[in-house]
Design a protein around this motif. Sequence first.
Motif, mmCIF file in Angstrom:
data_model
loop_
_atom_site.group_PDB
_atom_site.id
_atom_site.type_symbol
_atom_site.label_atom_id
_atom_site.label_comp_id
_atom_site.label_asym_id
_atom_site.label_seq_id
_atom_site.Cartn_x
_atom_site.Cartn_y
_atom_site.Cartn_z
ATOM 1 N N LEU A 1 0.890 -1.070 -0.011
ATOM 2 C CA LEU A 1 0.138 0.001 0.008
ATOM 3 C C LEU A 1 0.928 1.280 0.232
ATOM 4 C CD1 LEU A 1 -3.093 0.271 -0.020
ATOM 5 C CD2 LEU A 1 -2.867 0.603 2.697
ATOM 6 N N LEU A 2 2.007 1.315 0.872
ATOM 7 C CA LEU A 2 2.853 2.442 0.980
ATOM 8 C C LEU A 2 3.476 2.430 -0.296
ATOM 9 C CD1 LEU A 2 5.031 2.041 4.069
ATOM 10 C CD2 LEU A 2 3.481 3.886 3.447
ATOM 11 N N GLU A 3 3.893 1.382 -1.059
ATOM 12 C CA GLU A 3 4.577 1.562 -2.549
ATOM 13 C C GLU A 3 3.719 2.204 -3.474
ATOM 14 O OE1 GLU A 3 7.804 0.485 -3.471
ATOM 15 O OE2 GLU A 3 8.057 0.584 -1.360
ATOM 16 N N LEU A 4 2.409 1.737 -3.229
ATOM 17 C CA LEU A 4 1.408 2.082 -4.428
ATOM 18 C C LEU A 4 0.979 3.542 -4.276
ATOM 19 C CD1 LEU A 4 -1.337 -0.587 -4.443
ATOM 20 C CD2 LEU A 4 0.096 0.023 -6.276
ATOM 21 N N SER A 5 1.003 4.146 -2.903
ATOM 22 C CA SER A 5 0.410 5.424 -3.024
ATOM 23 C C SER A 5 1.461 6.492 -2.646
ATOM 24 C CB SER A 5 -0.042 5.606 -1.212
ATOM 25 O OG SER A 5 0.856 5.149 -0.367
ATOM 26 N N THR A 6 2.637 6.053 -3.238
ATOM 27 C CA THR A 6 3.686 7.412 -3.196
ATOM 28 C C THR A 6 4.310 7.264 -4.758
ATOM 29 O OG1 THR A 6 5.163 5.840 -2.051
ATOM 30 C CG2 THR A 6 4.439 7.586 -0.864
ATOM 31 N N PRO A 7 3.766 7.730 -5.713
ATOM 32 C CA PRO A 7 4.428 7.712 -6.957
ATOM 33 C C PRO A 7 5.290 8.892 -7.100
ATOM 34 C CG PRO A 7 2.292 8.305 -7.225
ATOM 35 C CD PRO A 7 2.137 8.156 -5.724
ATOM 36 N N VAL A 8 6.441 8.755 -7.670
ATOM 37 C CA VAL A 8 7.230 10.129 -8.234
ATOM 38 C C VAL A 8 7.349 10.370 -9.548
ATOM 39 C CG1 VAL A 8 9.439 11.215 -7.902
ATOM 40 C CG2 VAL A 8 8.744 9.544 -6.244
ATOM 41 N N VAL A 9 6.874 11.385 -10.025
ATOM 42 C CA VAL A 9 6.552 11.574 -11.457
ATOM 43 C C VAL A 9 7.421 12.821 -12.242
ATOM 44 C CG1 VAL A 9 4.066 10.737 -11.680
ATOM 45 C CG2 VAL A 9 4.624 13.298 -10.966
ATOM 46 N N LYS A 10 7.951 12.422 -13.158
ATOM 47 C CA LYS A 10 8.459 13.689 -13.779
ATOM 48 C C LYS A 10 7.843 14.421 -14.502
ATOM 49 C CE LYS A 10 12.703 14.224 -16.909
ATOM 50 N NZ LYS A 10 13.580 13.809 -17.626
ATOM 51 N N LEU A 11 8.161 15.893 -14.054
ATOM 52 C CA LEU A 11 7.042 16.883 -14.489
ATOM 53 C C LEU A 11 7.650 17.782 -15.990
ATOM 54 C CD1 LEU A 11 5.609 18.536 -11.476
ATOM 55 C CD2 LEU A 11 4.493 16.865 -12.992
ATOM 56 N N TRP A 12 9.086 17.710 -15.954
ATOM 57 C CA TRP A 12 9.562 18.468 -16.787
ATOM 58 C C TRP A 12 11.130 18.157 -16.806
ATOM 59 C CZ3 TRP A 12 6.294 21.804 -19.401
ATOM 60 C CH2 TRP A 12 6.792 22.541 -20.373
ATOM 61 N N ASP A 13 11.718 18.296 -17.620
ATOM 62 C CA ASP A 13 13.354 18.281 -17.754
ATOM 63 C C ASP A 13 14.066 18.853 -16.292
ATOM 64 O OD1 ASP A 13 13.924 16.515 -19.386
ATOM 65 O OD2 ASP A 13 14.815 17.730 -21.014
ATOM 66 N N GLY A 14 14.261 18.336 -15.591
ATOM 67 C CA GLY A 14 14.955 18.689 -13.995
ATOM 68 C C GLY A 14 13.897 19.160 -13.052
ATOM 69 N N VAL A 15 12.459 18.507 -13.212
ATOM 70 C CA VAL A 15 11.544 18.895 -12.167
ATOM 71 C C VAL A 15 10.894 17.608 -11.760
ATOM 72 C CG1 VAL A 15 9.692 20.186 -11.730
ATOM 73 C CG2 VAL A 15 11.255 21.118 -13.315
ATOM 74 N N SER B 1 17.138 18.992 -10.421
ATOM 75 C CA SER B 1 17.342 20.137 -9.522
ATOM 76 C C SER B 1 16.290 20.741 -8.787
ATOM 77 C CB SER B 1 18.408 20.912 -9.808
ATOM 78 O OG SER B 1 17.703 21.711 -10.687
ATOM 79 N N ARG B 2 15.022 20.332 -9.217
ATOM 80 C CA ARG B 2 13.953 20.865 -8.253
ATOM 81 C C ARG B 2 12.821 19.794 -8.191
ATOM 82 N NH1 ARG B 2 16.760 24.715 -8.985
ATOM 83 N NH2 ARG B 2 16.361 26.831 -9.346
ATOM 84 N N ALA B 3 12.264 19.897 -7.048
ATOM 85 C CA ALA B 3 11.163 19.047 -6.821
ATOM 86 C C ALA B 3 10.017 19.667 -6.116
ATOM 87 C CB ALA B 3 11.724 17.996 -5.663
ATOM 88 N N ILE B 4 8.718 19.070 -6.458
ATOM 89 C CA ILE B 4 7.523 19.790 -6.117
ATOM 90 C C ILE B 4 6.716 18.599 -5.260
ATOM 91 C CG2 ILE B 4 5.285 20.696 -6.595
ATOM 92 C CD1 ILE B 4 6.692 21.421 -9.263
ATOM 93 N N ILE B 5 6.336 18.981 -4.149
ATOM 94 C CA ILE B 5 5.691 18.034 -3.057
ATOM 95 C C ILE B 5 4.297 18.565 -3.129
ATOM 96 C CG2 ILE B 5 5.354 17.130 -0.972
ATOM 97 C CD1 ILE B 5 8.301 17.511 -0.227
#
Lengths: 292, 125
Positions: free
Chosen positions: A151-165, A196-200
């Motif tokens: 469940l933990l794995e499923l609920s925390t995706p990390v997506v690439k929004l842009w080059d470098g973000v 070099s940029r991340a958005i939570i």
Amino acid sequence: MAENAADHLLEVMTGRREELAAGWIDVVSRTLAARVSQAELDRELHELYGAITEALKSGSLDPGEESWTEVRALLVELSRNRARQGFSPAETAVSVFALKAGLERLLDEGSTADAAAYLALSRITDALGMFTVDSYTATREQIISSQAEELLELSTPVVKLWDGVIGVPLVGTLDSARTQVVMEKLLQALVDTGSSRAIIDITGVPAVDTEVAQHLLKTVVAARLMGAECVVSGIRPQIAQTIVALGIEFGDIVTKATLADALRHALRGLSDAARTGAGAGGGTGIAGASGA
Amino acid sequence: MSERLPILRIGENLLVSIQVDLDDQTVLNLQDDLADQVVKHGARGVVIDITAAEIVDSFVGRMLATIASISRLLDAETVVVGMRPAVAITLVELGLSLGGVRTALNLEQGLAILAERSTARTAQA
């Protein structure tokens, strides 16, 4: 005395093997109501019966001893299978306790030796029964914890929004365990993508209290240590009010109302870095680093 | 006998790549050597690459901050690059935020930061 009982029990169990085993299997299969195939049950219980008589040959009546290892191993496997197939603990334990039923007939014949043998078997099945329930519970707990992990794995995706973000959309309540997973995945993604940029984005987080804020702060600081800048977005009006009411300080962490604003901020940061000739940009470091 | 880490010079920057587990003495030696080298070469930037370091304890963490302060006194910017996620998490849990130390994801971005600073300096002059 104890040894006599063991010998006598062994004698009875080997002598009337077919009759006792058949009676046992009969009782068990009636309780399980055909949810386990007859052939499989036959095999399981015969194996167990054989192992018990083998163990009795050593003269030991204590299922905790080494000569009973084989029996215990079989029981662990049996309880594990039952737990996986969704049987209740009672239905699992009956596989052991039903062995007593077959020997009850011994009591009718009434000799002291028979009674002693029955008592000995009774003590053994009690101990083995407890052991079965223990293994059953252990297996169930394993299943539950592995499900929680998934469940933990499923609920925390990390997506690439842009080059470098990269972006982490958080949905659901944040607790320490979850923050840990989010933090690890986010940091690993920073390394993997060289962003070099991340958005939570916390749009999906139902409530923010001091603890959750603490967790967010830790994640942002960890990302900064690695040289990436974090933006927290998706703060809903009620949440903003709560945060202020609780007196939570986000310090110098950039917060935005929507993911779009955060993305614009991140892209602007990237292009600023590019314009000054810094190429892919880089972390803006820690507050105060600009001194000197 | 603790080892001394090699310090490499690239243009006006110094590069230290940490490939071994750091013990306290090695870090102290590094601090000495770096101060000497910065003065000797008139370096403008120091890059400390900790990509290979799996363990950074509070002592080493504090020492990185100290090295940054020393270099700044000598007019050189320090960038710590390539920190592993696990190391970052440990440092945060230890309550160390390495205040005053600049960080970058990898060597390339670290050198880019120093290049940016150097450009700014030339523009001012």
